[in-house]
Design a protein around this motif. Sequence first.
Motif, PDB file in Angstrom:
ATOM      1  N   ARG A  26      -3.876   0.288  -2.860  1.00 35.75           N
ATOM      2  CA  ARG A  26      -3.588  -0.927  -2.103  1.00 35.75           C
ATOM      3  C   ARG A  26      -2.608  -1.808  -2.863  1.00 35.75           C
ATOM      4  NH1 ARG A  26      -9.033  -0.415  -2.358  1.00 35.75           N
ATOM      5  NH2 ARG A  26      -9.186  -2.170  -3.815  1.00 35.75           N
ATOM      6  N   ALA A  56       0.845  -1.196   0.000  1.00 37.32           N
ATOM      7  CA  ALA A  56       0.000   0.000   0.000  1.00 37.32           C
ATOM      8  C   ALA A  56       0.883   1.248   0.000  1.00 37.32           C
ATOM      9  CB  ALA A  56      -0.917  -0.011   1.224  1.00 37.32           C
ATOM     10  N   HIS A  89      -4.546   6.988  -2.534  1.00 32.57           N
ATOM     11  CA  HIS A  89      -3.838   5.921  -1.826  1.00 32.57           C
ATOM     12  C   HIS A  89      -4.241   4.597  -2.469  1.00 32.57           C
ATOM     13  CE1 HIS A  89      -1.498   4.610   1.664  1.00 32.57           C
ATOM     14  NE2 HIS A  89      -2.292   3.546   1.696  1.00 32.57           N
TER      15      HIS A  89
END
Length: 259
Positions: free
Chosen positions: A149, A140, A147
């Motif tokens: 993963r 991540a 953002h």
Amino acid sequence: MDRTVPAGAALLLAFVYETETSRTPPECYEVIYAHRQDRLPKSLTRMTVDEVIAAQRTWSRRYGSSAAGAPQFIRKTLMGLKEELGLRGSQIFDANLQDRLAYHLLIRRGYHQFVNGEIDRTEFGKRLAGEWASFPVLDATRGAKRHVRRGESYYADDGLNKELVSPEKVEAVLDKVYALANNEAPKPESRPTQEAKPEPVAKSKRFWTWLLTGIGAPVAALGNLHPAAQITIVVLIAGFAIYAISSMPAVRKKLGLAS
């Protein structure tokens, strides 16, 4: 693959090419974004660098992206490489040139640091994902838009790109690249040290020096000294001669004293 590309980098680039274009050599070198290469007036590998850059100006509008060749260079990247590396615009955009340029991108992204153990697999994977949008991040992190993963493209949600391979597959390939790169330069052979053979006693200068000393020195001293002194000198010199000769490796071996 161009011969100037090291084996580890060549393995990684072959993986990049197939992931980015879904083609293997030599077809991958002809690919433009969305596989619209059949619309080009001539094949990509017959075009010059300047011709490719000029053609890319309209590809984003017409096809969705300017990505070209096996490494899928976008126009901005190819223009930057031309300036940075001093490419001639008349150079043919063939397979070997594409390989050399793609290898330069690997170096930019930390290929040497990775194979030298200066950055880990996860960090190198992140850098590769920043160069090739089809690669997922391996942990991540903050991506280009949000953002992301593990397993997502660095460019997730940009409306154009997505990951095309699993993080586990990337990790497996990077492990192979690391192992291969660290075996490219053959290590010097470690040859066993040969034990020095003791010099034959009959040819040893040390043997003859002490033997003659042990015999000659007492004889020379006999006529000039008191008998008691003569005996003492003879014993001392003979003792030293015997010790020196008996300490020679060849002599100790003969006497069964060698370890």
